[in-house]
Design a protein around this motif. Structure first.
Motif, PDB file in Angstrom:
ATOM      1  N   ALA A   1      -4.912  17.098  36.123  1.00 15.46           N
ATOM      2  CA  ALA A   1      -6.073  16.506  35.447  1.00 15.46           C
ATOM      3  C   ALA A   1      -6.964  17.593  34.846  1.00 15.46           C
TER       4      ALA A   1
ATOM      5  N   PHE B   1      -5.384  18.951  31.740  1.00 16.09           N
ATOM      6  CA  PHE B   1      -5.560  17.989  30.651  1.00 16.09           C
ATOM      7  C   PHE B   1      -6.962  18.097  30.057  1.00 16.09           C
ATOM      8  N   LEU B   2      -7.965  18.242  30.916  1.00 12.54           N
ATOM      9  CA  LEU B   2      -9.347  18.333  30.437  1.00 12.54           C
ATOM     10  C   LEU B   2      -9.590  19.619  29.658  1.00 12.54           C
TER      11      LEU B   2
ATOM     12  N   THR C   1      -8.104  19.138  26.186  1.00 10.09           N
ATOM     13  CA  THR C   1      -8.670  18.072  25.347  1.00 10.09           C
ATOM     14  C   THR C   1     -10.198  18.047  25.321  1.00 10.09           C
TER      15      THR C   1
ATOM     16  N   LEU D   1     -12.020  15.020  23.515  1.00 16.10           N
ATOM     17  CA  LEU D   1     -12.128  13.855  24.396  1.00 16.10           C
ATOM     18  C   LEU D   1     -13.422  13.061  24.199  1.00 16.10           C
TER      19      LEU D   1
ATOM     20  N   LYS E   1     -13.159  12.337  38.225  1.00 16.53           N
ATOM     21  CA  LYS E   1     -12.403  12.552  36.992  1.00 16.53           C
ATOM     22  C   LYS E   1     -10.945  12.166  37.160  1.00 16.53           C
TER      23      LYS E   1
ATOM     24  N   LEU F   1      -9.300   9.043  35.202  1.00  8.99           N
ATOM     25  CA  LEU F   1      -8.157   9.312  34.324  1.00  8.99           C
ATOM     26  C   LEU F   1      -6.962   8.445  34.716  1.00  8.99           C
ATOM     27  N   THR F   2      -6.767   8.244  36.013  1.00  5.43           N
ATOM     28  CA  THR F   2      -5.696   7.365  36.484  1.00  5.43           C
ATOM     29  C   THR F   2      -5.933   5.934  36.023  1.00  5.43           C
TER      30      THR F   2
ATOM     31  N   VAL G   1      -7.589   5.062  33.381  1.00  2.55           N
ATOM     32  CA  VAL G   1      -7.351   5.041  31.930  1.00  2.55           C
ATOM     33  C   VAL G   1      -5.875   4.796  31.642  1.00  2.55           C
TER      34      VAL G   1
ATOM     35  N   LEU H   1     -13.163   7.239  29.653  1.00  3.25           N
ATOM     36  CA  LEU H   1     -12.937   8.580  29.089  1.00  3.25           C
ATOM     37  C   LEU H   1     -14.235   9.386  29.060  1.00  3.25           C
TER      38      LEU H   1
ATOM     39  N   VAL I   1     -14.543  10.771  32.420  1.00  2.00           N
ATOM     40  CA  VAL I   1     -13.643  11.918  32.549  1.00  2.00           C
ATOM     41  C   VAL I   1     -14.234  13.148  31.861  1.00  2.00           C
TER      42      VAL I   1
END
Length: 269
Positions: free
Chosen positions: A14, A17-18, A21, A25, A202, A206-207, A209, A250, A253
């Protein structure tokens, strides 16, 4: 691999990913969040007569007031979307969209599904998060109001936004005895609680989402239904409302849970 190792691995994914993005995001989150208002405003334009006639017939309010209702929805939604995407007067735009939600709840709730009001509350939660985000970029709208700290109102708006957002998932719980439903309810409830209390926020958001995105494309695939069938419009409406809730998640997140959360309290321990 133990449970703790699995959790740490998931958090690392995670975080990666952050990092990749983080520049995009928040923009994607805002676009998703306002998508239902944008779609509904455009629909008001192309279905002007149908919407006006529906309101006039349902509420017996006359041609003039029905026209005013449709016009207010069209201008309020499209205008609010333009302001939010251009980052101008975001707080006023959010309050305007709050008003649109309240207006539509009164006008349409009798004809739509029972979870319509719950989804609208979740939409309101997304707007609260957007309002909290705008506080960190501009002047406070709570100037002169005593608070526990400089950003206290923002923190409580983030808390309220998180709690309202997870209401969306109450409509996805299925109360039957099948193994899949029980598993989905257990995992979903756990993630809902984590987001609401702000623990592992977060990762949990995210999960949710990913889960909600899969459900949205599977159950609300309006493009598979011919446009002339009523179910097409119902599924399209649900699709964009769900997309707006995804946008709110989002934002969670991207911005984190805020000060009123277990994640923030852990830093003080």
């Amino acid at each position: 691999m133990g449970q703790e190792d699995l959790m740490n691995t998931a958090e690392d994914v995670a975080d990666q990913f952050l990092r990749v993005t983080k520049q995009y995001l928040p923009h994607l989150a805002r676009l998703c969040l306002i998508s239902t208002f944008l779609e509904d405003g455009i629909r008001m334009w192309f279905q002007w007569n149908e919407q006006r006639d529906y309101i006039e017939a349902t509420w017996n309010c006359g041609y003039f007031f029905a026209t005013c209702f449709v016009l207010l929805n069209l201008i309020g939604q499209l205008g609010g979307c333009v302001l939010i995407l251009s980052r101008n007067f975001v707080q006023y735009a959010c309050f305007g969209l709050f008003g649109i939600i309240a207006l539509q709840t009164v006008a349409y709730s009798a004809e739509l599904k029972h979870n319509f009001n719950i989804i609208n509350l979740a939409l309101g939660g997304g707007l609260l998060l957007l309002l909290a985000e705008s506080r960190s970029e501009g002047k406070s709208m709570f100037a002169g109001v005593p608070s526990m700290g400089e950003s206290s109102p923002k923190q409580y708006m983030q808390l309220g936004g998180r709690v309202l957002l997870v209401l969306m998932f109450m409509t996805l719980l299925h109360f039957d005895s099948s193994f899949f439903s029980i598993l989905q309810n257990m995992v979903g409830t756990a993630l809902i609680i984590l987001v609401a209390i702000g623990f592992k926020t977060k990762l949990a958001a995210l999960t949710l989402v990913v889960w909600l995105l899969a459900i949205n494309f599977y159950f609300n695939a309006f493009w598979t239904i011919p446009a002339y069938k009523p179910m097409h419009d119902f599924l399209k409406y649900d699709f964009f409302q769900t997309t707006s809730v995804i946008g709110g998640l989002l934002l969670v997140v991207a911005l984190g849970p805020g000060g009123v959360s277990m994640d923030e309290k852990k830093k003080e321990w």
